[in-house]
Design an enzyme around this catalytic site. Structure first.
Site, PDB file in Angstrom:
ATOM      1  N   SER A 160       0.866  -1.195   0.000  1.00 22.32           N
ATOM      2  CA  SER A 160       0.000   0.000   0.000  1.00 22.32           C
ATOM      3  C   SER A 160       0.894   1.233   0.000  1.00 22.32           C
ATOM      4  CB  SER A 160      -0.862   0.008   1.268  1.00 22.32           C
ATOM      5  OG  SER A 160      -1.485   1.273   1.443  1.00 22.32           O
ATOM      6  N   TYR A 173      -2.800  -0.966  10.552  1.00 14.86           N
ATOM      7  CA  TYR A 173      -2.716  -1.197   9.099  1.00 14.86           C
ATOM      8  C   TYR A 173      -1.396  -0.664   8.535  1.00 14.86           C
ATOM      9  CZ  TYR A 173      -4.210  -1.223   4.188  1.00 14.86           C
ATOM     10  OH  TYR A 173      -4.304  -1.438   2.828  1.00 14.86           O
TER      11      TYR A 173
HETATM   12  P1  NAI Z   1     -11.202  -6.309  -0.457  1.00 17.14           P
HETATM   13  O1  NAI Z   1     -11.765  -6.153   0.889  1.00 17.14           O
HETATM   14  O2  NAI Z   1     -12.124  -6.432  -1.616  1.00 17.14           O
HETATM   15  O3  NAI Z   1     -10.211  -7.540  -0.526  1.00 17.14           O
HETATM   16  C1  NAI Z   1      -9.547  -8.096   0.577  1.00 17.14           C
HETATM   17  C2  NAI Z   1      -9.648  -9.592   0.448  1.00 17.14           C
HETATM   18  O4  NAI Z   1      -8.856 -10.222   1.457  1.00 17.14           O
HETATM   19  C3  NAI Z   1     -11.094 -10.082   0.637  1.00 17.14           C
HETATM   20  O5  NAI Z   1     -11.429 -10.977  -0.393  1.00 17.14           O
HETATM   21  C4  NAI Z   1     -11.045 -10.777   1.993  1.00 17.14           C
HETATM   22  O6  NAI Z   1     -11.970 -11.835   2.122  1.00 17.14           O
HETATM   23  C5  NAI Z   1      -9.613 -11.289   1.983  1.00 17.14           C
HETATM   24  N1  NAI Z   1      -9.161 -11.639   3.318  1.00 17.14           N
HETATM   25  C6  NAI Z   1      -9.285 -10.933   4.475  1.00 17.14           C
HETATM   26  N2  NAI Z   1      -8.785 -11.622   5.496  1.00 17.14           N
HETATM   27  C7  NAI Z   1      -8.333 -12.795   4.988  1.00 17.14           C
HETATM   28  C8  NAI Z   1      -7.701 -13.938   5.543  1.00 17.14           C
HETATM   29  N3  NAI Z   1      -7.440 -14.017   6.862  1.00 17.14           N
HETATM   30  N4  NAI Z   1      -7.369 -14.961   4.723  1.00 17.14           N
HETATM   31  C9  NAI Z   1      -7.626 -14.899   3.398  1.00 17.14           C
HETATM   32  N5  NAI Z   1      -8.216 -13.842   2.807  1.00 17.14           N
HETATM   33  C10 NAI Z   1      -8.566 -12.816   3.607  1.00 17.14           C
HETATM   34  O7  NAI Z   1     -10.229  -5.040  -0.653  1.00 17.14           O
HETATM   35  P2  NAI Z   1      -9.029  -4.815  -1.660  1.00 17.14           P
HETATM   36  O8  NAI Z   1      -8.857  -3.359  -1.744  1.00 17.14           O
HETATM   37  O9  NAI Z   1      -9.194  -5.579  -2.895  1.00 17.14           O
HETATM   38  O10 NAI Z   1      -7.800  -5.375  -0.807  1.00 17.14           O
HETATM   39  C11 NAI Z   1      -6.825  -6.254  -1.343  1.00 17.14           C
HETATM   40  C12 NAI Z   1      -5.456  -5.848  -0.844  1.00 17.14           C
HETATM   41  O11 NAI Z   1      -5.140  -4.570  -1.394  1.00 17.14           O
HETATM   42  C13 NAI Z   1      -5.323  -5.700   0.664  1.00 17.14           C
HETATM   43  O12 NAI Z   1      -4.096  -6.268   1.082  1.00 17.14           O
HETATM   44  C14 NAI Z   1      -5.290  -4.199   0.868  1.00 17.14           C
HETATM   45  O13 NAI Z   1      -4.582  -3.840   2.021  1.00 17.14           O
HETATM   46  C15 NAI Z   1      -4.580  -3.770  -0.385  1.00 17.14           C
HETATM   47  N6  NAI Z   1      -4.739  -2.373  -0.751  1.00 17.14           N
HETATM   48  C16 NAI Z   1      -5.957  -1.869  -1.097  1.00 17.14           C
HETATM   49  C17 NAI Z   1      -6.072  -0.546  -1.468  1.00 17.14           C
HETATM   50  C18 NAI Z   1      -7.370   0.077  -1.838  1.00 17.14           C
HETATM   51  O14 NAI Z   1      -7.433   1.316  -1.872  1.00 17.14           O
HETATM   52  N7  NAI Z   1      -8.421  -0.683  -2.138  1.00 17.14           N
HETATM   53  C19 NAI Z   1      -4.901   0.335  -1.512  1.00 17.14           C
HETATM   54  C20 NAI Z   1      -3.685  -0.296  -1.088  1.00 17.14           C
HETATM   55  C21 NAI Z   1      -3.610  -1.612  -0.751  1.00 17.14           C
HETATM   56  C1  BGC Z   2      -6.324   1.391   2.132  1.00 20.95           C
HETATM   57  C2  BGC Z   2      -7.501   2.132   1.543  1.00 20.95           C
HETATM   58  C3  BGC Z   2      -7.097   3.561   1.203  1.00 20.95           C
HETATM   59  C4  BGC Z   2      -5.817   3.606   0.393  1.00 20.95           C
HETATM   60  C5  BGC Z   2      -5.294   5.031   0.222  1.00 20.95           C
HETATM   61  C6  BGC Z   2      -5.158   1.488   1.201  1.00 20.95           C
HETATM   62  O1  BGC Z   2      -4.059   0.789   1.690  1.00 20.95           O
HETATM   63  O2  BGC Z   2      -6.686   0.032   2.344  1.00 20.95           O
HETATM   64  O3  BGC Z   2      -8.572   2.152   2.464  1.00 20.95           O
HETATM   65  O4  BGC Z   2      -8.138   4.173   0.449  1.00 20.95           O
HETATM   66  O5  BGC Z   2      -4.812   2.854   1.037  1.00 20.95           O
HETATM   67  O6  BGC Z   2      -5.247   5.742   1.427  1.00 20.95           O
END
Ligand code: NAI
Ligand code: BGC
Length: 273
Positions: A160, A173
């Protein structure tokens, strides 16, 4: 050099197998589908919501690739082993591993419960460790396949911008993502000699469930933090990951690829400071 291009002019991952954690939603789902479009067969890990995972499997199969869904908690050592065993049995040993699963449990620092600290560190950081360790073990067991890739294996962590940008109210986080930064670089330093490539993507604000509430409350405030002026789409990150794991990026190792519309450029200084 094994890289060729697909019909969409992206790099080809033909003949490879990819394992994506947290692949039933958001960036993980988009990545699983994009890797399949590039020619890989995919193990889609999900934590909850089998229906969503089955939908991703359907979209992968529609590209002509094979897909297997597998429930598992990345913070559980035995679940992580099960994911890789299932992958090996059903599709073959993974060539590409995307450690994507992650979550937030936000709280003012003084009020943060130990359980909220622990849950985030266990999932985002310990989960990344367990997944990467298993990947390195299995890559070595299989050996190099020069006909499909120059590398023995490729690992990409979903980090991130908050591996660099401190985040009040989300210390758990930010600490987990800061940890991924050093985890990734230290593993890369150690396993490069084995021809295992290790990198991260560091996304900015991407429209997914993780920030749905924040976007609903203040999309304009979020956009003000992005010099490029738009909130990202999961595809923005999926495309970066496809490139990172392809032989087009064969000399990219130990790198965090910021895909953030410039969020990490301190936009608060525009016109100030
Ligand atoms: P999301 O909430 O759609 O995806 C997260 C996924 O991780 C979900 O499918 C959830 O079920 C799974 N998960 C949670 N705990 C788990 C566990 N213990 N074991 C296996 N799976 C688990 O959100 P997103 O945004 O797609 O997140 C994916 C990754 O991207 C995360 O690591 C998040 O920190 C990272 N990220 C997201 C950003 C954003 O702005 N959406 C920005 C920077 C990083
Ligand atoms: C966080 C999001 C956030 C983004 C930018 C990600 O790592 O999960 O919630 O919008 O960073 O701040």
């Amino acid at each position: 050099m094994t890289t060729s291009t697909t019909a969409s002019n992206g790099p080809s991952l033909a003949g490879q197998v990819a394992l994506v954690t947290g692949g039933s939603s958001g960036i993980g789902a988009a990545t699983a589908i994009a890797l399949a479009r590039a020619g890989a067969d995919i193990l889609v890990n999900y934590y909850s919501g089998e229906e969503a995972a089955a939908k991703v499997r359907g979209e992968i199969e529609a590209t002509g690739r094979r897909a297997v869904i597998c429930q598992g908690d990345v913070s559980s050592e035995s679940d992580v082993v099960k994911l890789f065993e299932t992958c090996e049995a059903e599709l073959g040993i993974a060539d590409i591993v995307v450690s994507n699963a992650g979550l937030q449990r936000d709280s003012a620092f003084a009020e943060m419960e130990l359980s909220d600290w622990q849950r985030v560190i266990d999932t985002n950081l310990t989960g990344a460790f367990l997944v990467a360790r298993e990947a390195v073990r299995r890559f070595q067991k299989r050996g190099l396949r020069p006909d499909v890739s120059r590398a023995l294996g490729k690992i990409v962590f979903n980090s991130s911008v908050h591996q660099r940008i401190p985040w009040a109210g989300r210390t758990n986080y930010a600490a987990s993502k800061g940890g991924i930064s050093m985890l990734m670089q230290s593993i890369a330093q150690e396993v490069g000699k084995l021809k295992i490539r290790v990198n991260s993507v560091a996304p900015g604000a991407i429209a997914t469930a993780i920030n749905a509430e924040a976007r609903e409350k203040g999309a304009d405030e979020i956009r003000a933090l992005i010099p490029y002026g738009r909130i990202g789409d999961p595809q923005d990150i999926a495309r970066a990951i496809v490139w990172l794991v392809s032989d087009d990026a064969d000399y990219v190792h130990g790198h965090a690829l910021f895909a953030d519309g410039g969020m990490a450029l301190y936009p608060g200084f525009i016109g100030n400071g």
